[in-house]
Write an enzyme that holds these catalytic residues in place. Structure first.
Site, short mmCIF file in Angstrom:
data_model
loop_
_atom_site.label_atom_id
_atom_site.label_comp_id
_atom_site.label_asym_id
_atom_site.label_seq_id
_atom_site.Cartn_x
_atom_site.Cartn_y
_atom_site.Cartn_z
NE ARG A 1 -3.82 -2.21 2.31
CZ ARG A 1 -3.64 -3.52 2.54
NH1 ARG A 1 -2.45 -3.96 2.93
NH2 ARG A 1 -4.63 -4.38 2.36
CG HIS B 1 0.07 -11.58 -3.74
ND1 HIS B 1 -0.52 -12.57 -2.97
CD2 HIS B 1 -0.29 -10.39 -3.20
CE1 HIS B 1 -1.22 -11.98 -2.01
NE2 HIS B 1 -1.09 -10.66 -2.12
CG ASP C 1 -2.69 -8.02 5.19
OD1 ASP C 1 -1.57 -8.05 4.66
OD2 ASP C 1 -3.66 -7.40 4.70
CD GLU D 1 2.05 -10.51 -0.42
OE1 GLU D 1 1.98 -9.34 -0.85
OE2 GLU D 1 1.22 -11.00 0.37
#
Length: 345
Positions: free
Chosen positions: A79, A179, A242, A309
């Site tokens: 992000r 990913h 996450d 990732e």
């Protein structure tokens, strides 16, 4: 060593080609031109083969959910806060595609395109080479780039993915990743998987999953993977992951970034990277059914795999000391992620 190319199907008006790279040990990988995605990582298992990845049999399924399954992500993974950054006194706005932020390169990132490809081969390695000219008009990031993604499989059972970008006359950003979702076990869950991460800290996030700038100590938390830890138990304790881990001494070659091991079968994947972050994602809160297929049609389920990732830490362009993701004008950057397969018993 062998390379096999075939048309898989058509998607969104594009002909999608599947390229399979095989080594002399019965290990093979397959990748698709659409999204330059990684479809299979097959290893010998009894009389057959085991796919270590969550995957789909056709291209459409990769684009029927929001999980970015085994796609190449770019220009920037993770992000970017408020879809905005400042560089050299100039303000830049990017496409906002999640809660006002830019996620995984926006709606027209690397996975949106059907890539041109070529292949190469020598005695001990085979490669699939994907390339795309990506303009500012295509993805909304400043500057045009020539992007190259190279998958290489060696006879040492190592898979290396190299991401490169060549800039033009304007500075841009570059922090791509794969990913990839792994499950090396024979179960439809994470119960027999152990994970070790070369990290002593993880990023504190706000309610939109944007880093606050604070690094949290993993000690006495479910995020402590300094030694092999059962992934299912940690996942349950953390209510899903996450999470962005800060990697110790990236690129030094002394310790891998992470090792994922199935304690039952002995299948093991070692991840090496030249960057300072590893994002782990276990699909928390996914309610809709996602019928992955692996092991020749066996259905997998949400939460069965773990995404690992390797990248520069998220929102690095807006955070001090998170790493340099600027691609200077006329400059070139290359990042590599290596996945080594081993069977320890």
């Amino acid at each position: 060593m062998e390379i096999v190319k075939k048309v898989l199907d058509k998607y969104d008006g594009h002909t999608v080609t599947k390229i399979t790279l095989k080594n002399d040990n019965g290990v093979e990988i397959s990748c698709l031109t659409m999204g330059a995605l990684w479809q299979e990582f097959l290893v010998p298992a009894g009389e057959g083969k085991k796919n270590l990845l969550l995957s789909f049999d056709n291209t459409k399924e990769y684009y029927s959910n929001a999980q970015n399954v085994c796609k190449s992500i770019g220009r920037v993974a993770g992000r970017i806060a408020n879809a905005h950054y400042q560089l050299d006194g100039k303000q830049f706005s990017l496409p906002a595609n999640e809660n006002g932020n830019t996620l995984h390169g926006g709606d027209h990132g690397f996975s949106s395109w059907n890539w041109n490809y070529s292949t190469s081969q020598n005695k001990n390695s085979v490669s699939a080479i994907f390339q795309k000219n990506i303009t500012q008009e295509m993805d909304g990031f400043p500057g045009n780039i020539i992007a190259t993604i190279i998958y290489t499989l060696t006879n040492n059972n190592k898979v290396t993915i190299a991401y490169s970008a060549l800039g033009d006359n304007e500075d841009s950003l570059f922090n791509p990743t794969m990913h990839v979702y792994f499950n090396p076990s024979d179960h439809s869950d994470l119960s027999t998987l152990s994970l070790k991460i070369n990290s002593e800290g993880y990023l504190d996030l706000d309610d939109k999953n944007i880093p606050t700038g604070r690094v949290c100590d993993v000690t006495d938390t479910p995020c402590d993977f300094r030694d092999f830890t059962n992934l299912a138990k940690a996942d349950q304790a953390n209510h899903g992951f996450d999470t962005a881990f800060v990697v110790n001494e990236p690129g030094q070659g002394t310790k891998p970034v992470a090792i994922l091991r199935d304690e039952e079968s002995g299948r093991e994947i070692t991840i090496d990277s030249d960057r300072n972050g590893l994002v782990m994602y276990t699909m928390p809160g996914i309610d809709a059914p996602i019928h992955f297929t692996r092991d020749h049609g066996k259905e997998a389920h949400p939460g069965e795999g773990v995404a690992l990732e390797a990248q520069m830490l998220p929102d690095a362009i807006n955070q001090e000391n998170f790493g340099d993701i600027v691609l200077p004008k006329y400059g070139k950057k290359t990042y590599r992620i290596q996945y080594s397969y081993n069977k320890i018993k």
